[in-house]
Enzyme design. Sequence first.
Site, PDB file in Angstrom:
ATOM      1  N   GLU A  49       0.839  -1.206   0.000  1.00 60.39           N
ATOM      2  CA  GLU A  49       0.000   0.000   0.000  1.00 60.39           C
ATOM      3  C   GLU A  49       0.873   1.255   0.000  1.00 60.39           C
ATOM      4  OE1 GLU A  49      -3.087  -0.622  -1.249  1.00 60.39           O
ATOM      5  OE2 GLU A  49      -3.647   1.047   0.046  1.00 60.39           O
ATOM      6  N   HIS A  53       1.960  -0.662  -5.078  1.00 62.08           N
ATOM      7  CA  HIS A  53       2.314  -1.702  -6.049  1.00 62.08           C
ATOM      8  C   HIS A  53       2.063  -3.020  -5.335  1.00 62.08           C
ATOM      9  CE1 HIS A  53       4.168  -2.867  -9.826  1.00 62.08           C
ATOM     10  NE2 HIS A  53       4.861  -3.792  -9.202  1.00 62.08           N
ATOM     11  N   HIS A  54       1.146  -3.807  -5.865  1.00 59.65           N
ATOM     12  CA  HIS A  54       0.550  -4.891  -5.077  1.00 59.65           C
ATOM     13  C   HIS A  54       0.865  -6.279  -5.628  1.00 59.65           C
ATOM     14  CE1 HIS A  54      -1.740  -1.185  -4.445  1.00 59.65           C
ATOM     15  NE2 HIS A  54      -1.857  -1.599  -3.212  1.00 59.65           N
ATOM     16  N   HIS A  71       1.326  -4.800 -13.699  1.00 63.50           N
ATOM     17  CA  HIS A  71       0.169  -5.058 -14.584  1.00 63.50           C
ATOM     18  C   HIS A  71       0.060  -4.008 -15.687  1.00 63.50           C
ATOM     19  CE1 HIS A  71      -1.118  -8.168 -11.857  1.00 63.50           C
ATOM     20  NE2 HIS A  71      -1.084  -7.342 -10.858  1.00 63.50           N
ATOM     21  N   GLU A  72       0.236  -2.739 -15.286  1.00 64.99           N
ATOM     22  CA  GLU A  72       0.057  -1.671 -16.293  1.00 64.99           C
ATOM     23  C   GLU A  72       1.070  -1.785 -17.415  1.00 64.99           C
ATOM     24  OE1 GLU A  72      -0.791   1.246 -12.723  1.00 64.99           O
ATOM     25  OE2 GLU A  72      -0.687   2.356 -14.599  1.00 64.99           O
ATOM     26  N   ASP A  80       8.893  -3.998  -9.364  1.00 64.59           N
ATOM     27  CA  ASP A  80       8.794  -5.360  -8.838  1.00 64.59           C
ATOM     28  C   ASP A  80      10.065  -5.744  -8.084  1.00 64.59           C
ATOM     29  OD1 ASP A  80       7.296  -5.741 -11.931  1.00 64.59           O
ATOM     30  OD2 ASP A  80       6.178  -5.923 -10.053  1.00 64.59           O
TER      31      ASP A  80
HETATM   32  C1  LIG Z   1      -4.520   1.804 -11.628  1.00 64.23           C
HETATM   33  C2  LIG Z   1      -3.528   0.742 -11.160  1.00 64.23           C
HETATM   34  O1  LIG Z   1      -4.205  -0.392 -10.717  1.00 64.23           O
HETATM   35  C3  LIG Z   1      -2.677   1.293 -10.013  1.00 64.23           C
HETATM   36  O2  LIG Z   1      -1.946   2.360 -10.509  1.00 64.23           O
HETATM   37  C4  LIG Z   1      -1.619   0.311  -9.457  1.00 64.23           C
HETATM   38  C5  LIG Z   1      -2.135  -0.493  -8.297  1.00 64.23           C
HETATM   39  N1  LIG Z   1      -1.207  -1.549  -7.925  1.00 64.23           N
HETATM   40  C6  LIG Z   1      -0.497  -2.186  -8.886  1.00 64.23           C
HETATM   41  N2  LIG Z   1       0.179  -3.308  -8.604  1.00 64.23           N
HETATM   42  C7  LIG Z   1       0.857  -3.990  -9.551  1.00 64.23           C
HETATM   43  N3  LIG Z   1       1.503  -5.120  -9.238  1.00 64.23           N
HETATM   44  N4  LIG Z   1       0.858  -3.550 -10.813  1.00 64.23           N
HETATM   45  C8  LIG Z   1       0.230  -2.434 -11.215  1.00 64.23           C
HETATM   46  O3  LIG Z   1       0.275  -2.067 -12.409  1.00 64.23           O
HETATM   47  C9  LIG Z   1      -0.471  -1.659 -10.216  1.00 64.23           C
HETATM   48  N5  LIG Z   1      -1.099  -0.513 -10.516  1.00 64.23           N
END
Ligand SMILES: C[C@H](O)[C@H](O)[C@H]1CNC2=NC(N)=NC(=O)C2=N1
Length: 91
Positions: A49, A53-54, A71-72, A80
């Site tokens: 949080e 970046h999750h 992910h983006e 990462d």
């Molecule tokens: C809109 C997008 O979900 C947010 O910017 C963040 C949230 N957490 C996220 N976490 C990960 N692992 N990849 C992401 O691209 C990412 N994007």
Amino acid sequence: MAELLDDDEIESQLPDEWERDGDEITKTYEFDDYLRGIEFVTKVGEVAEEEFHHPEIIVGYKTVEVRLTSHEEGGITEKDIRLADLFDDER
Ligand SMILES: C[C@H](O)[C@H](O)[C@H]1CNC2=NC(N)=NC(=O)C2=N1
């Protein structure tokens, strides 16, 4: 938006005990008991949080598997690698 790392960059920057699995990096942490693992999950969540970046987190009996990808960007980035180091610091 962060740049995708190439194969050599991923290989050279991957922290100890982390593995690459396609577009993800992953590590499975082992604990003496289940609740220590749950405590670690909470710390990982707080760091995620803070960094916004999750990871994907898979909780087992005395194990916690953490999987990271951007992910983006659609692959593995510096974000990462940074999170992997931060999660290791929480261990
Ligand atoms: C809109 C997008 O979900 C947010 O910017 C963040 C949230 N957490 C996220 N976490 C990960 N692992 N990849 C992401 O691209 C990412 N994007």
